[in-house]
Design a protein around this motif. Structure first.
Motif, PDB file in Angstrom:
ATOM      1  N   PRO A  35       0.749   8.059 -18.250  1.00 47.10           N
ATOM      2  CA  PRO A  35       1.253   9.047 -17.280  1.00 47.10           C
ATOM      3  C   PRO A  35       0.137   9.519 -16.348  1.00 47.10           C
ATOM      4  N   ILE A  36       0.476   9.780 -15.103  1.00 52.74           N
ATOM      5  CA  ILE A  36      -0.509  10.304 -14.159  1.00 52.74           C
ATOM      6  C   ILE A  36      -0.963  11.686 -14.611  1.00 52.74           C
ATOM      7  N   ASP A  37      -2.168  12.063 -14.201  1.00 49.90           N
ATOM      8  CA  ASP A  37      -2.700  13.368 -14.606  1.00 49.90           C
ATOM      9  C   ASP A  37      -2.785  14.347 -13.434  1.00 49.90           C
ATOM     10  N   ASP A  38      -2.212  13.967 -12.289  1.00 50.67           N
ATOM     11  CA  ASP A  38      -2.191  14.856 -11.130  1.00 50.67           C
ATOM     12  C   ASP A  38      -1.045  14.432 -10.219  1.00 50.67           C
ATOM     13  N   ILE A  39      -0.600  15.360  -9.377  1.00 53.43           N
ATOM     14  CA  ILE A  39       0.523  15.069  -8.488  1.00 53.43           C
ATOM     15  C   ILE A  39       0.455  15.998  -7.288  1.00 53.43           C
ATOM     16  N   CYS A  40       0.990  15.543  -6.163  1.00 52.78           N
ATOM     17  CA  CYS A  40       1.021  16.377  -4.957  1.00 52.78           C
ATOM     18  C   CYS A  40       2.423  16.940  -4.759  1.00 52.78           C
ATOM     19  N   TRP A  90       5.324   7.644  -3.729  1.00 55.07           N
ATOM     20  CA  TRP A  90       4.168   8.512  -3.939  1.00 55.07           C
ATOM     21  C   TRP A  90       3.433   8.706  -2.617  1.00 55.07           C
ATOM     22  N   PHE A  91       2.800   9.850  -2.451  1.00 48.44           N
ATOM     23  CA  PHE A  91       1.998  10.116  -1.261  1.00 48.44           C
ATOM     24  C   PHE A  91       0.506   9.923  -1.546  1.00 48.44           C
ATOM     25  N   PHE A  92       0.199   9.253  -2.627  1.00 47.39           N
ATOM     26  CA  PHE A  92      -1.181   8.986  -3.009  1.00 47.39           C
ATOM     27  C   PHE A  92      -1.222   7.682  -3.790  1.00 47.39           C
ATOM     28  N   GLY A  93      -2.418   7.122  -3.914  1.00 47.75           N
ATOM     29  CA  GLY A  93      -2.572   5.873  -4.631  1.00 47.75           C
ATOM     30  C   GLY A  93      -2.770   6.080  -6.122  1.00 47.75           C
ATOM     31  N   PHE A  94      -2.849   4.969  -6.846  1.00 46.59           N
ATOM     32  CA  PHE A  94      -3.198   5.054  -8.257  1.00 46.59           C
ATOM     33  C   PHE A  94      -4.596   5.664  -8.384  1.00 46.59           C
ATOM     34  N   SER A  99      -9.351   8.535  -3.513  1.00 51.16           N
ATOM     35  CA  SER A  99     -10.546   9.369  -3.513  1.00 51.16           C
ATOM     36  C   SER A  99     -10.307  10.625  -4.334  1.00 51.16           C
ATOM     37  N   GLU A 100     -11.358  11.235  -4.759  1.00 46.66           N
ATOM     38  CA  GLU A 100     -11.266  12.372  -5.670  1.00 46.66           C
ATOM     39  C   GLU A 100     -10.494  13.540  -5.076  1.00 46.66           C
ATOM     40  N   ASP A 101     -10.606  13.733  -3.738  1.00 47.45           N
ATOM     41  CA  ASP A 101      -9.971  14.898  -3.120  1.00 47.45           C
ATOM     42  C   ASP A 101      -8.643  14.581  -2.425  1.00 47.45           C
ATOM     43  N   ASP A 102      -8.093  13.388  -2.625  1.00 45.28           N
ATOM     44  CA  ASP A 102      -6.843  13.007  -1.935  1.00 45.28           C
ATOM     45  C   ASP A 102      -5.699  13.967  -2.260  1.00 45.28           C
ATOM     46  N   ILE A 103      -5.499  14.241  -3.534  1.00 43.92           N
ATOM     47  CA  ILE A 103      -4.370  15.095  -3.918  1.00 43.92           C
ATOM     48  C   ILE A 103      -4.650  16.548  -3.551  1.00 43.92           C
ATOM     49  N   ASP A 104      -5.895  16.976  -3.655  1.00 44.69           N
ATOM     50  CA  ASP A 104      -6.248  18.321  -3.197  1.00 44.69           C
ATOM     51  C   ASP A 104      -5.932  18.485  -1.711  1.00 44.69           C
ATOM     52  N   ASN A 105      -6.253  17.472  -0.922  1.00 41.91           N
ATOM     53  CA  ASN A 105      -5.972  17.531   0.514  1.00 41.91           C
ATOM     54  C   ASN A 105      -4.476  17.652   0.788  1.00 41.91           C
ATOM     55  N   LEU A 106      -3.667  16.959  -0.005  1.00 41.03           N
ATOM     56  CA  LEU A 106      -2.211  17.030   0.168  1.00 41.03           C
ATOM     57  C   LEU A 106      -1.692  18.434  -0.148  1.00 41.03           C
ATOM     58  N   TYR A 131      -6.142  19.634   8.060  1.00 43.38           N
ATOM     59  CA  TYR A 131      -5.686  18.939   6.862  1.00 43.38           C
ATOM     60  C   TYR A 131      -4.766  17.777   7.189  1.00 43.38           C
ATOM     61  N   PHE A 132      -3.979  17.870   8.250  1.00 43.95           N
ATOM     62  CA  PHE A 132      -3.142  16.742   8.648  1.00 43.95           C
ATOM     63  C   PHE A 132      -4.028  15.536   8.960  1.00 43.95           C
ATOM     64  N   ASP A 133      -5.106  15.769   9.718  1.00 46.26           N
ATOM     65  CA  ASP A 133      -5.964  14.654  10.111  1.00 46.26           C
ATOM     66  C   ASP A 133      -6.800  14.122   8.945  1.00 46.26           C
ATOM     67  N   LYS A 134      -7.015  14.934   7.931  1.00 45.38           N
ATOM     68  CA  LYS A 134      -7.644  14.417   6.714  1.00 45.38           C
ATOM     69  C   LYS A 134      -6.673  13.530   5.951  1.00 45.38           C
ATOM     70  N   VAL A 135      -5.478  14.040   5.757  1.00 50.80           N
ATOM     71  CA  VAL A 135      -4.482  13.357   4.935  1.00 50.80           C
ATOM     72  C   VAL A 135      -4.011  12.050   5.572  1.00 50.80           C
ATOM     73  N   ARG A 136      -3.907  12.015   6.879  1.00 54.11           N
ATOM     74  CA  ARG A 136      -3.354  10.838   7.555  1.00 54.11           C
ATOM     75  C   ARG A 136      -4.186   9.575   7.330  1.00 54.11           C
TER      76      ARG A 136
END
Length: 284
Positions: A35-40, A90-94, A99-106, A131-136
């Motif tokens: 199971p994943i350990d984080d989610i956006c 999903w809005f993020f990768g496996f 990257s470490e901050d991908d889900i935080d950015n979302l 944050y939009f330009d980070k996430v995109r």
């Protein structure tokens, strides 16, 4: 949802319990099956806004809403609401690929988007743009992020899924000339361009000749146009010949019962041809 920004393990437990309660397979597993350990938050909304049956969408919404303390009545109709592809929900990768901050950015975009929609100040706009330009630029994010923004504030954000992009760039719509002067909607926009598209649509809504006055009305019209276009579409009914003699059934049976798990609302009474035999499809 924001209450779980800093308590995502509990949110994941709630989601897992929801799938267990409704009897559906838990879809949030890493490549190794764990199971994943984080989610956006946008992926949470995708639980009930993807290509599954209406019954399952309602069941997930009801159970998840109850566990999160949602008081609003569970909707039962979803026409015009954009959905995700089941294979890209999903809005993020496996974990190994992101990257470490991908889900935080979302999560930060989610919070900034709510603040900007509810209080469109210059400071909140700058925060949203940041944050939009980070996430995109992140893996798993493209046009789907505009769908996610539309889900959380449909009167404020423009959904740019494939249906809406096609509709907005059709010559016979009131949006064509002004929208295409900003973007041909073939390349995913940066935040400033996205906000310009939003502002332009709102200006067009104010025109007395525009048939739509809001983004939900626009999205519904785009959805309706694709339904009309698909009325001449064909449908493929799959069968495993190792278990079912479809040719013999068509020859010998007056009625064949076929289980339809998707697109029940789009499939109509028609005459089809199977293996050279004419077959009439009827509703049960």
């Amino acid at each position: 949802m924001l209450a779980y920004k800093n308590n995502r393990p509990q949110l994941l437990t709630i989601i897992k319990d929801t799938y267990d309660d409704v009897g559906l397979r838990y879809p949030f597993l890493e490549k190794d099956g764990k199971p994943i350990d984080d989610i956006c938050p946008f992926t949470v909304f995708g639980c009930f806004n993807k290509g599954i049956t209406i019954e399952n969408r309602i069941a997930i919404m009801k159970k998840l809403g109850d566990k999160l303390g949602v008081k609003a009545k569970t909707p039962t109709e979803f026409n015009g609401i954009p959905i995700l592809n089941n294979l890209k929900a999903w809005f993020f990768g496996f974990k190994a690929d992101r990257s470490e901050d991908d889900i935080d950015n979302l999560w930060n975009l989610f919070e900034a988007a709510i603040k900007y929609a509810d209080n469109p100040s210059n400071d909140n706009e700058l925060l949203f743009i940041t944050y939009f330009d980070k996430v995109r630029k992140q893996q798993g994010v493209k046009w789907n992020i505009t769908v996610g923004l539309y889900w959380i504030r449909p009167l404020f954000y423009l959904n740019l899924d494939e249906r809406n992009r096609k509709y907005l760039t059709q010559i016979n719509t009131p949006y064509y000339s002004k929208i295409t002067s900003i973007s041909d909607l073939k390349q995913f926009p940066d935040a400033k361009t996205y906000l310009e598209l939003i502002s332009t649509c709102r200006t067009i809504f104010e025109d007395i000749n525009c048939p739509h006055k809001s983004f939900p009305e626009l999205s519904y019209a785009a959805w309706e146009s694709t339904i009309i276009e698909s009325q001449n579409d064909g449908w493929i009914f799959q069968v495993n010949p190792n278990y079912y003699d479809v040719i013999g059934a068509v020859k010998d049976l007056e009625i064949i019962t076929w289980s339809i798990k998707q697109y029940q609302n789009q499939i109509k009474k028609v005459i089809v041809h199977i293996c050279g035999f004419q077959v009439k499809m009827v509703e049960l």
